[in-house]
Design a protein around this motif. Structure first.
Motif, PDB file in Angstrom:
ATOM      1  N   VAL A  96      31.404  54.743  -9.590  1.00  0.00           N
ATOM      2  CA  VAL A  96      32.228  55.931  -9.822  1.00  0.00           C
ATOM      3  C   VAL A  96      31.385  57.079 -10.356  1.00  0.00           C
ATOM      4  O   VAL A  96      31.521  58.232  -9.923  1.00  0.00           O
ATOM      5  CB  VAL A  96      33.377  55.597 -10.803  1.00  0.00           C
ATOM      6  N   PHE A  97      30.467  56.781 -11.285  1.00  0.00           N
ATOM      7  CA  PHE A  97      29.620  57.828 -11.850  1.00  0.00           C
ATOM      8  C   PHE A  97      28.726  58.444 -10.770  1.00  0.00           C
ATOM      9  O   PHE A  97      28.533  59.669 -10.727  1.00  0.00           O
ATOM     10  CB  PHE A  97      28.772  57.248 -12.981  1.00  0.00           C
ATOM     11  N   ARG A  98      28.188  57.608  -9.896  1.00  0.00           N
ATOM     12  CA  ARG A  98      27.373  58.133  -8.789  1.00  0.00           C
ATOM     13  C   ARG A  98      28.214  58.996  -7.853  1.00  0.00           C
ATOM     14  O   ARG A  98      27.728  59.995  -7.310  1.00  0.00           O
ATOM     15  CB  ARG A  98      26.759  56.973  -8.010  1.00  0.00           C
ATOM     16  N   ALA A  99      29.476  58.592  -7.656  1.00  0.00           N
ATOM     17  CA  ALA A  99      30.358  59.385  -6.801  1.00  0.00           C
ATOM     18  C   ALA A  99      30.600  60.772  -7.388  1.00  0.00           C
ATOM     19  O   ALA A  99      30.687  61.768  -6.659  1.00  0.00           O
ATOM     20  CB  ALA A  99      31.687  58.647  -6.613  1.00  0.00           C
ATOM     21  N   ILE A 100      30.697  60.855  -8.716  1.00  0.00           N
ATOM     22  CA  ILE A 100      30.855  62.160  -9.366  1.00  0.00           C
ATOM     23  C   ILE A 100      29.607  63.014  -9.145  1.00  0.00           C
ATOM     24  O   ILE A 100      29.690  64.196  -8.791  1.00  0.00           O
ATOM     25  CB  ILE A 100      31.131  61.983 -10.871  1.00  0.00           C
ATOM     26  N   LYS A 101      28.438  62.424  -9.319  1.00  0.00           N
ATOM     27  CA  LYS A 101      27.188  63.164  -9.136  1.00  0.00           C
ATOM     28  C   LYS A 101      27.012  63.611  -7.688  1.00  0.00           C
ATOM     29  O   LYS A 101      26.341  64.619  -7.416  1.00  0.00           O
ATOM     30  CB  LYS A 101      26.012  62.295  -9.574  1.00  0.00           C
ATOM     31  N   SER A 102      27.605  62.858  -6.750  1.00  0.00           N
ATOM     32  CA  SER A 102      27.484  63.198  -5.328  1.00  0.00           C
ATOM     33  C   SER A 102      28.635  64.073  -4.841  1.00  0.00           C
ATOM     34  O   SER A 102      28.750  64.310  -3.635  1.00  0.00           O
ATOM     35  CB  SER A 102      27.439  61.909  -4.490  1.00  0.00           C
ATOM     36  N   ASN A 103      29.485  64.532  -5.753  1.00  0.00           N
ATOM     37  CA  ASN A 103      30.626  65.392  -5.406  1.00  0.00           C
ATOM     38  C   ASN A 103      31.555  64.747  -4.384  1.00  0.00           C
ATOM     39  O   ASN A 103      32.041  65.403  -3.451  1.00  0.00           O
ATOM     40  CB  ASN A 103      30.141  66.747  -4.865  1.00  0.00           C
ATOM     41  N   GLU A 104      31.819  63.458  -4.554  1.00  0.00           N
ATOM     42  CA  GLU A 104      32.680  62.747  -3.620  1.00  0.00           C
ATOM     43  C   GLU A 104      34.163  62.858  -3.985  1.00  0.00           C
ATOM     44  O   GLU A 104      35.025  62.507  -3.185  1.00  0.00           O
ATOM     45  CB  GLU A 104      32.288  61.264  -3.568  1.00  0.00           C
ATOM     46  N   PHE A 105      34.460  63.360  -5.176  1.00  0.00           N
ATOM     47  CA  PHE A 105      35.852  63.545  -5.576  1.00  0.00           C
ATOM     48  C   PHE A 105      36.288  64.962  -5.222  1.00  0.00           C
ATOM     49  O   PHE A 105      35.589  65.931  -5.524  1.00  0.00           O
ATOM     50  CB  PHE A 105      36.025  63.294  -7.078  1.00  0.00           C
ATOM     51  N   VAL A 106      37.432  65.055  -4.567  1.00  0.00           N
ATOM     52  CA  VAL A 106      37.932  66.357  -4.113  1.00  0.00           C
ATOM     53  C   VAL A 106      39.386  66.526  -4.556  1.00  0.00           C
ATOM     54  O   VAL A 106      40.118  65.542  -4.691  1.00  0.00           O
ATOM     55  CB  VAL A 106      37.839  66.495  -2.577  1.00  0.00           C
ATOM     56  N   PRO A 107      39.816  67.755  -4.784  1.00  0.00           N
ATOM     57  CA  PRO A 107      41.213  67.981  -5.169  1.00  0.00           C
ATOM     58  C   PRO A 107      42.143  68.005  -3.960  1.00  0.00           C
ATOM     59  O   PRO A 107      41.824  68.607  -2.924  1.00  0.00           O
ATOM     60  CB  PRO A 107      41.158  69.353  -5.851  1.00  0.00           C
ATOM     61  N   PHE A 108      43.277  67.315  -4.067  1.00  0.00           N
ATOM     62  CA  PHE A 108      44.391  67.466  -3.144  1.00  0.00           C
ATOM     63  C   PHE A 108      45.468  68.269  -3.866  1.00  0.00           C
ATOM     64  O   PHE A 108      45.541  68.273  -5.093  1.00  0.00           O
ATOM     65  CB  PHE A 108      44.940  66.103  -2.731  1.00  0.00           C
ATOM     66  N   TYR A 109      46.306  68.946  -3.109  1.00  0.00           N
ATOM     67  CA  TYR A 109      47.280  69.853  -3.706  1.00  0.00           C
ATOM     68  C   TYR A 109      48.689  69.513  -3.216  1.00  0.00           C
ATOM     69  O   TYR A 109      48.932  69.405  -2.020  1.00  0.00           O
ATOM     70  CB  TYR A 109      46.960  71.303  -3.336  1.00  0.00           C
ATOM     71  N   GLN A 110      49.635  69.352  -4.161  1.00  0.00           N
ATOM     72  CA  GLN A 110      51.042  69.154  -3.796  1.00  0.00           C
ATOM     73  C   GLN A 110      51.839  70.372  -4.264  1.00  0.00           C
ATOM     74  O   GLN A 110      51.854  70.692  -5.461  1.00  0.00           O
ATOM     75  CB  GLN A 110      51.611  67.883  -4.413  1.00  0.00           C
ATOM     76  N   PRO A 111      52.518  71.062  -3.333  1.00  0.00           N
ATOM     77  CA  PRO A 111      53.221  72.303  -3.686  1.00  0.00           C
ATOM     78  C   PRO A 111      54.362  72.089  -4.670  1.00  0.00           C
ATOM     79  O   PRO A 111      55.036  71.062  -4.672  1.00  0.00           O
ATOM     80  CB  PRO A 111      53.759  72.792  -2.330  1.00  0.00           C
ATOM     81  N   ILE A 112      54.563  73.095  -5.527  1.00  0.00           N
ATOM     82  CA  ILE A 112      55.721  73.193  -6.413  1.00  0.00           C
ATOM     83  C   ILE A 112      56.524  74.401  -5.938  1.00  0.00           C
ATOM     84  O   ILE A 112      55.978  75.505  -5.801  1.00  0.00           O
ATOM     85  CB  ILE A 112      55.297  73.352  -7.878  1.00  0.00           C
ATOM     86  N   VAL A 113      57.819  74.184  -5.651  1.00  0.00           N
ATOM     87  CA  VAL A 113      58.636  75.194  -4.966  1.00  0.00           C
ATOM     88  C   VAL A 113      59.739  75.694  -5.888  1.00  0.00           C
ATOM     89  O   VAL A 113      60.383  74.918  -6.595  1.00  0.00           O
ATOM     90  CB  VAL A 113      59.252  74.599  -3.680  1.00  0.00           C
ATOM     91  N   ASP A 114      59.938  77.018  -5.869  1.00  0.00           N
ATOM     92  CA  ASP A 114      61.087  77.644  -6.535  1.00  0.00           C
ATOM     93  C   ASP A 114      62.268  77.549  -5.570  1.00  0.00           C
ATOM     94  O   ASP A 114      62.285  78.207  -4.529  1.00  0.00           O
ATOM     95  CB  ASP A 114      60.756  79.100  -6.851  1.00  0.00           C
ATOM     96  N   ILE A 115      63.266  76.699  -5.870  1.00  0.00           N
ATOM     97  CA  ILE A 115      64.357  76.493  -4.917  1.00  0.00           C
ATOM     98  C   ILE A 115      65.384  77.621  -4.949  1.00  0.00           C
ATOM     99  O   ILE A 115      66.323  77.619  -4.148  1.00  0.00           O
ATOM    100  CB  ILE A 115      65.057  75.135  -5.161  1.00  0.00           C
ATOM    101  N   VAL A 116      65.220  78.574  -5.855  1.00  0.00           N
ATOM    102  CA  VAL A 116      66.086  79.753  -5.848  1.00  0.00           C
ATOM    103  C   VAL A 116      65.586  80.760  -4.820  1.00  0.00           C
ATOM    104  O   VAL A 116      66.333  81.245  -3.975  1.00  0.00           O
ATOM    105  CB  VAL A 116      66.162  80.386  -7.251  1.00  0.00           C
ATOM    106  N   SER A 117      64.281  81.051  -4.873  1.00  0.00           N
ATOM    107  CA  SER A 117      63.687  81.987  -3.911  1.00  0.00           C
ATOM    108  C   SER A 117      63.118  81.294  -2.687  1.00  0.00           C
ATOM    109  O   SER A 117      62.727  81.948  -1.728  1.00  0.00           O
ATOM    110  CB  SER A 117      62.568  82.783  -4.598  1.00  0.00           C
ATOM    111  N   ASN A 118      63.065  79.942  -2.707  1.00  0.00           N
ATOM    112  CA  ASN A 118      62.503  79.142  -1.610  1.00  0.00           C
ATOM    113  C   ASN A 118      61.053  79.508  -1.337  1.00  0.00           C
ATOM    114  O   ASN A 118      60.621  79.583  -0.193  1.00  0.00           O
ATOM    115  CB  ASN A 118      63.343  79.300  -0.330  1.00  0.00           C
TER     116      ASN A 118
END
Length: 419
Positions: A181-203
């Motif tokens: 895991v530490f080597r994976a961090i040094k090799s930039n193998e971890f990436v962000p995924f994004y899950q949207p948060i929605v305002d259901i009033v304005s959609n």
């Protein structure tokens, strides 16, 4: 219920499993997913197998089996088919899944191109009424033939050296998962995924929760279950991991034009034992606008007064603070009495109780009332159905997050969704 919710039984092929009988129901997520479909089959459907699309997403399917004893079902994720189709090159494979359901044949295919040969005979990996075929396209034949003719001897030599190296590593060196895991961090193998948060009033999309994934050598992504324990148990590794994810988020958010969003990054108890995170956020103050933090409760926090002071300094830098998975961790209400937070996130366990007779449904209403009385911003997690959205609207819950809108996606896919 405890068995099907045990993380060691999770798989990338099945997102939710559940049981329904006359005496009650349970699922691996703590509620009843796809409740309308489940109820319809349970009360009106004939005994046998079913394969249906989920009501909230055309990309997932529900596999059900009903008998006189009750109903068992699983909500499938099709990301594993994407992994097969694009495992070597784009359009090199075609994956076909055939199911015989109540005397009807259903076929789901993914991939394009002229079929050259059947790569895996269906009868070699058939399970009851479900068959899986993998076909090689002409493009794959052309790629393999080209590389074979041009580099066959070089590849043979490299392959031999790799076997020797692997044999040496296996027999002469023991590498812990923590080291990997530490080597994976040094090799930039971890990436962000994004899950949207929605305002259901304005959609409209107003923000995203940042969820880390581990990029594997084959191009697939491993979930936090494969690495989060090693990261959270070492303070230095945790800081390196968190700062790396935040840096990538700051770079990504600058590529989004014409609108400002918030990006929520998870932090926990080990972040508050030193000032590494605080010092890092001070160092990137000019580019960290829009970064907020969600305090997770996977580990208990003992010195809440010190944590509260730490949180206040993060808020002074302009970062909002949320309590993640409220009501299912260690602190819950005690955190609200000590720590200044801006938002609470209602855990999926409670959202799943909407339109059920589950005793936890009263807890959901209590959490919402508490948040409104204390003027906390509310975000409901794990929303999957229209019925859940309508109920939350009636309760004046404004912000929603869940598979009803989108699963966590990489940044390139996020840009497509925003467009």
């Amino acid at each position: 219920m405890l068995s099907i919710r045990n993380p060691k039984y999770y798989t990338q092929h099945i997102r939710v499993i559940g049981l329904v009988t006359d005496t009650g129901s349970c699922t691996s997520s703590g509620g009843v997913g796809a409740i309308d479909v489940i109820k319809n089959i349970y009360f009106q459907g004939d005994n046998g197998y079913y394969l249906l699309k989920t009501p909230s997403s055309g990309s997932e399917y529900i596999v059900l089996f009903k008998s006189i004893h009750g109903l068992v079902y699983a909500i499938l994720s099709n990301y594993w088919i994407d992994d097969l189709v694009y495992s070597f090159c784009k359009n090199c494979f075609i994956v076909s899944v055939q199911a015989s359901v109540n005397d009807h044949n259903i076929t789901i295919s993914k991939g394009r191109g002229y079929i050259s040969r059947k790569l895996i005979p269906s009868n070699s990996i058939s399970v009851g009424r479900l068959n899986l075929d993998v076909f090689a396209t002409q493009l794959l034949n052309e790629r393999v033939e080209y590389w074979y003719n041009k580099y066959v001897y070089l590849l043979s030599l490299i392959f031999g050296l790799m076997l020797v190296s692997v044999w040496h590593l296996i027999f002469f060196r023991k590498v812990s998962h923590k080291d990997i895991v530490f080597r994976a961090i040094k090799s930039n193998e971890f990436v962000p995924f994004y899950q949207p948060i929605v305002d259901i009033v304005s959609n409209e999309v107003v923000g995203f929760e940042v969820l880390a994934r581990w990029r594997q050598l084959d191009g697939s992504f491993a979930s936090p279950a494969h690495f989060i324990c090693e990261i959270e148990n070492d303070v230095n590794i945790l800081h390196a991991f968190t700062s790396q994810i935040i840096e990538q988020v700051c770079n990504d958010k600058q590529k989004i034009r014409n609108k400002e969003f918030w990006f929520s990054v998870n932090i926990g108890a080990k972040h508050f034992v030193n000032e590494n995170l605080l010092n890092y956020m001070r160092s990137i103050k000019n580019i960290s606008h829009g970064i907020s933090f969600e305090i997770t409760e996977r580990q208990p926090m003992h010195c809440l007064l010190e944590v509260a002071k730490y949180v206040d300094e993060l808020r002074d830098l302009g970062h909002s603070i949320k309590i993640d998975d409220f009501g299912v961790g260690y602190g819950g209400f005690s955190y609200l009495q000590t720590i200044n937070v801006d938002s609470i996130k209602i855990d999926k366990m409670f959202v799943d109780t909407i339109e059920t007779v589950d005793a936890k449904s009263t807890i959901l209403d209590s959490i919402i009332s508490l948040a409104h009385e204390n003027e906390y911003e509310i975000i409901a997690e794990g929303v999957e159905t229209e019925a859940q959205i309508e109920y939350l609207k009636l309760k004046n819950v404004k912000y929603i997050q869940g598979y009803y809108f989108s699963p966590p996606v990489p940044f390139e896919r996020l840009l497509e969704l925003l467009h």
